[in-house]
Design a protein around this motif. Structure first.
Motif, PDB file in Angstrom:
ATOM      1  N   ARG A 123       0.819  -1.221   0.000  1.00  0.00           N
ATOM      2  CA  ARG A 123       0.000   0.000   0.000  1.00  0.00           C
ATOM      3  C   ARG A 123       0.853   1.271   0.000  1.00  0.00           C
ATOM      4  N   PRO A 138      -7.285   9.249  -0.040  1.00  0.00           N
ATOM      5  CA  PRO A 138      -7.710   9.542   1.336  1.00  0.00           C
ATOM      6  C   PRO A 138      -6.470   9.807   2.197  1.00  0.00           C
ATOM      7  N   LEU A 152     -10.855   4.421   8.386  1.00  0.00           N
ATOM      8  CA  LEU A 152     -10.964   3.016   8.014  1.00  0.00           C
ATOM      9  C   LEU A 152      -9.593   2.397   8.254  1.00  0.00           C
ATOM     10  N   LYS A 154      -7.141  -0.739   7.655  1.00  0.00           N
ATOM     11  CA  LYS A 154      -7.025  -1.884   6.735  1.00  0.00           C
ATOM     12  C   LYS A 154      -5.749  -2.646   7.039  1.00  0.00           C
ATOM     13  N   GLN A 186      -6.713   5.165   7.392  1.00  0.00           N
ATOM     14  CA  GLN A 186      -7.061   6.183   6.391  1.00  0.00           C
ATOM     15  C   GLN A 186      -8.281   6.937   6.842  1.00  0.00           C
ATOM     16  N   GLU A 187      -8.347   8.222   6.528  1.00  0.00           N
ATOM     17  CA  GLU A 187      -9.598   8.950   6.790  1.00  0.00           C
ATOM     18  C   GLU A 187     -10.722   8.211   6.068  1.00  0.00           C
ATOM     19  N   TYR A 188     -11.887   8.144   6.682  1.00  0.00           N
ATOM     20  CA  TYR A 188     -13.030   7.497   6.033  1.00  0.00           C
ATOM     21  C   TYR A 188     -13.660   8.525   5.101  1.00  0.00           C
ATOM     22  N   VAL A 189     -13.652   8.233   3.812  1.00  0.00           N
ATOM     23  CA  VAL A 189     -14.195   9.184   2.836  1.00  0.00           C
ATOM     24  C   VAL A 189     -15.652   8.817   2.583  1.00  0.00           C
ATOM     25  N   ARG A 193     -18.739   4.589  -4.001  1.00  0.00           N
ATOM     26  CA  ARG A 193     -17.531   3.857  -4.409  1.00  0.00           C
ATOM     27  C   ARG A 193     -17.675   3.408  -5.843  1.00  0.00           C
ATOM     28  N   TYR A 195     -15.520   1.906  -9.269  1.00  0.00           N
ATOM     29  CA  TYR A 195     -14.298   1.209  -9.679  1.00  0.00           C
ATOM     30  C   TYR A 195     -14.200   1.340 -11.195  1.00  0.00           C
ATOM     31  N   GLU A 226     -20.892  -5.282  -0.734  1.00  0.00           N
ATOM     32  CA  GLU A 226     -20.036  -5.727   0.363  1.00  0.00           C
ATOM     33  C   GLU A 226     -20.887  -6.185   1.548  1.00  0.00           C
ATOM     34  N   ILE A 295     -13.618   6.752  -4.440  1.00  0.00           N
ATOM     35  CA  ILE A 295     -14.837   7.223  -3.778  1.00  0.00           C
ATOM     36  C   ILE A 295     -15.116   8.624  -4.329  1.00  0.00           C
ATOM     37  N   PHE A 305      -8.579   5.053  -3.483  1.00  0.00           N
ATOM     38  CA  PHE A 305      -8.030   4.390  -2.295  1.00  0.00           C
ATOM     39  C   PHE A 305      -7.186   3.182  -2.641  1.00  0.00           C
ATOM     40  N   GLU A 306      -7.220   2.753  -3.891  1.00  0.00           N
ATOM     41  CA  GLU A 306      -6.404   1.591  -4.261  1.00  0.00           C
ATOM     42  C   GLU A 306      -6.306   1.489  -5.773  1.00  0.00           C
TER      43      GLU A 306
HETATM   44  P1  AMP Z   1      -9.706  -2.086   0.420  1.00  0.00           P
HETATM   45  O1  AMP Z   1      -9.164  -3.132   1.340  1.00  0.00           O
HETATM   46  O2  AMP Z   1      -8.782  -0.920   0.205  1.00  0.00           O
HETATM   47  O3  AMP Z   1     -10.225  -2.669  -0.891  1.00  0.00           O
HETATM   48  O4  AMP Z   1     -10.985  -1.489   1.146  1.00  0.00           O
HETATM   49  C1  AMP Z   1     -12.086  -2.305   1.486  1.00  0.00           C
HETATM   50  C2  AMP Z   1     -13.391  -1.527   1.321  1.00  0.00           C
HETATM   51  O5  AMP Z   1     -13.419  -0.418   2.215  1.00  0.00           O
HETATM   52  C3  AMP Z   1     -13.573  -0.905  -0.052  1.00  0.00           C
HETATM   53  O6  AMP Z   1     -14.183  -1.727  -0.979  1.00  0.00           O
HETATM   54  C4  AMP Z   1     -14.449   0.295   0.257  1.00  0.00           C
HETATM   55  O7  AMP Z   1     -15.805  -0.090   0.426  1.00  0.00           O
HETATM   56  C5  AMP Z   1     -13.993   0.737   1.584  1.00  0.00           C
HETATM   57  N1  AMP Z   1     -12.975   1.791   1.623  1.00  0.00           N
HETATM   58  C6  AMP Z   1     -11.660   1.656   1.353  1.00  0.00           C
HETATM   59  N2  AMP Z   1     -11.001   2.792   1.632  1.00  0.00           N
HETATM   60  C7  AMP Z   1     -11.919   3.666   2.113  1.00  0.00           C
HETATM   61  C8  AMP Z   1     -11.852   5.000   2.619  1.00  0.00           C
HETATM   62  N3  AMP Z   1     -10.694   5.658   2.721  1.00  0.00           N
HETATM   63  N4  AMP Z   1     -13.005   5.569   3.027  1.00  0.00           N
HETATM   64  C9  AMP Z   1     -14.180   4.895   2.978  1.00  0.00           C
HETATM   65  N5  AMP Z   1     -14.302   3.633   2.544  1.00  0.00           N
HETATM   66  C10 AMP Z   1     -13.185   3.023   2.107  1.00  0.00           C
END
Ligand code: AMP
Length: 356
Positions: A123, A138, A152, A154, A186-189, A193, A195, A226, A295, A305-306
């Motif tokens: 990451r 974010p 959030l 992770k 990470q800040e929650y945005v 969402r 893609y 999800e 997002i 975010f990815e």
């Molecule tokens: P990821 O492991 O990065 O795929 O994140 C898992 C899930 O969390 C994603 O599919 C999004 O629904 C949500 N998500 C990831 N990053 C954020 C963020 N910074 N703010 C809000 N939701 C997020």
């Protein structure tokens, strides 16, 4: 055999006998379906799984299966795959289950640039790549004691949202964190969402041209379903549910198609182009399918975010084409687009540019 021999191996391949091979999982139906539409042979690598369900989809059933007991055993298939003039199409599960390190050394020609793995699988390197390309992400919080807004958390390498949790302050963080795993905060945005599924071709200059050559396509968009976060609200407030022992989870169970406001498209292409251009500077460039996972806020900002640097499962709703790919060619899926690029590579003598 080693990966440095890929050029030599490939020089013995010919479009008339090339075989598109992938792991039976994730987006394999789409990959096989697309390859078959382009008249290419197909091969499924099945790891300890029943392949009977492919019988239900004859247009996507691979011509042949190679079955092994474990993911480690895939390494032993190298010679057999090369003998069949296989080109591997990596997808998220293929690389994750085999292990990025083992996949990167597997001496069978693979679609795309494997050097991308070093930048994608972590990451922090992803963040370096994307932010240096000018892409908004974010904000990251380096110390849990500084959590001053919803975040959030992770775990590194956790795909499909497994284990991620929301915390609104340090207390909540402490209650949920598993210190034995590496994590990022990470800040929650707040937003929707989306893609975006791109495809970068170095082989064509038609369409949306990228500075420095090649062209960028945006074939489709999805959002993920999800479990259980997307349904939890039906049961009452999250706070109340936590007291009852229900915690929100982000495990992906499916995907559905999206179109975005048309006015966002210029920005979507600029982001894709910046990602490709920076990748060329950093490691010789992304090739083929990739996705920006974003997002979109109510201010119409897009935060990424990815990044996923191969075909994502979110392209699966579009086996028969998407509202976007329909404006490029009828019935064009990402799987089919990969097969077309392989064809084009052989036809132009530039296959080495899209294979590593
Ligand atoms: P990821 O492991 O990065 O795929 O994140 C898992 C899930 O969390 C994603 O599919 C999004 O629904 C949500 N998500 C990831 N990053 C954020 C963020 N910074 N703010 C809000 N939701 C997020």
């Amino acid at each position: 055999m080693s990966i440095s021999n890929i050029g030599k191996i490939l020089s013995e391949y010919d479009i008339s006998d090339v075989t598109v091979a992938t792991l039976c999982s994730h987006s394999s139906l789409q990959i096989f379906h697309g390859a078959k539409k382009e008249g290419l042979r197909t091969l499924g690598i099945a790891v300890d799984r029943d392949t009977k369900f492919y019988d239900a989809y004859p247009l996507a059933k691979p011509d042949e299966f190679l079955k092994v007991k474990s993911y480690r055993d895939i390494e032993e298939l190298g010679d057999e795959l090369v003998r069949r003039h296989a080109i591997l199409v990596p997808h998220g599960s293929f690389v994750e289950y085999m292990g990025a390190d083992r996949f990167s050394k597997f001496p069978v020609p693979s679609f795309g640039n494997r050097d991308v793995l070093k930048w994608e699988s972590d990451r922090s390197t992803q963040r370096k790549w994307l932010t240096s390309a000018g892409i908004a992400m974010p904000e990251e919080i380096d110390d849990a004691r500084k959590i001053d807004r919803p975040v959030l958390v992770k775990y590194s390498g956790a795909k499909g949202g497994r284990g991620a949790f929301i915390a609104k302050d340090y207390m909540e963080f402490k209650m949920a964190i598993d210190y034995s795993q590496q994590h990022t905060i990470q800040e929650y945005v707040l937003g929707t969402r989306y893609y975006f599924h791109y495809f970068y071709s170095p082989l064509t200059d038609a369409g949306y041209r990228v500075k420095g050559g090649g062209s960028l396509e945006m074939l489709s968009i999805d959002r993920r379903d999800e479990s259980n976060i997307d349904e939890l609200y039906k049961l009452g407030s999250v706070e109340e549910l936590k007291r009852l022992g229900f915690f929100p989870t982000f495990v992906v169970t499916g995907n559905y198609p999206v179109v975005v406001r048309e006015s966002l498209l210029p920005k979507v292409f600029e982001m894709g182009e910046a990602t490709v251009s920076k990748s060329q500077e950093l490691f010789g460039g992304l090739v083929g399918p990739f996705a920006l996972e974003t997002i979109v806020t109510d201010k119409l900002e897009i935060k990424v975010f990815e990044i996923s640097t191969r075909i994502v499962a979110g392209t699966n709703p579009f086996v028969g084409g998407s509202p976007y790919s329909e404006m490029m060619a009828p019935g064009l899926s990402t799987g089919r687009r990969i097969a077309q690029e392989i064809r084009l590579g052989f036809a132009t003598g530039r296959i080495g540019e899209v294979i590593s």
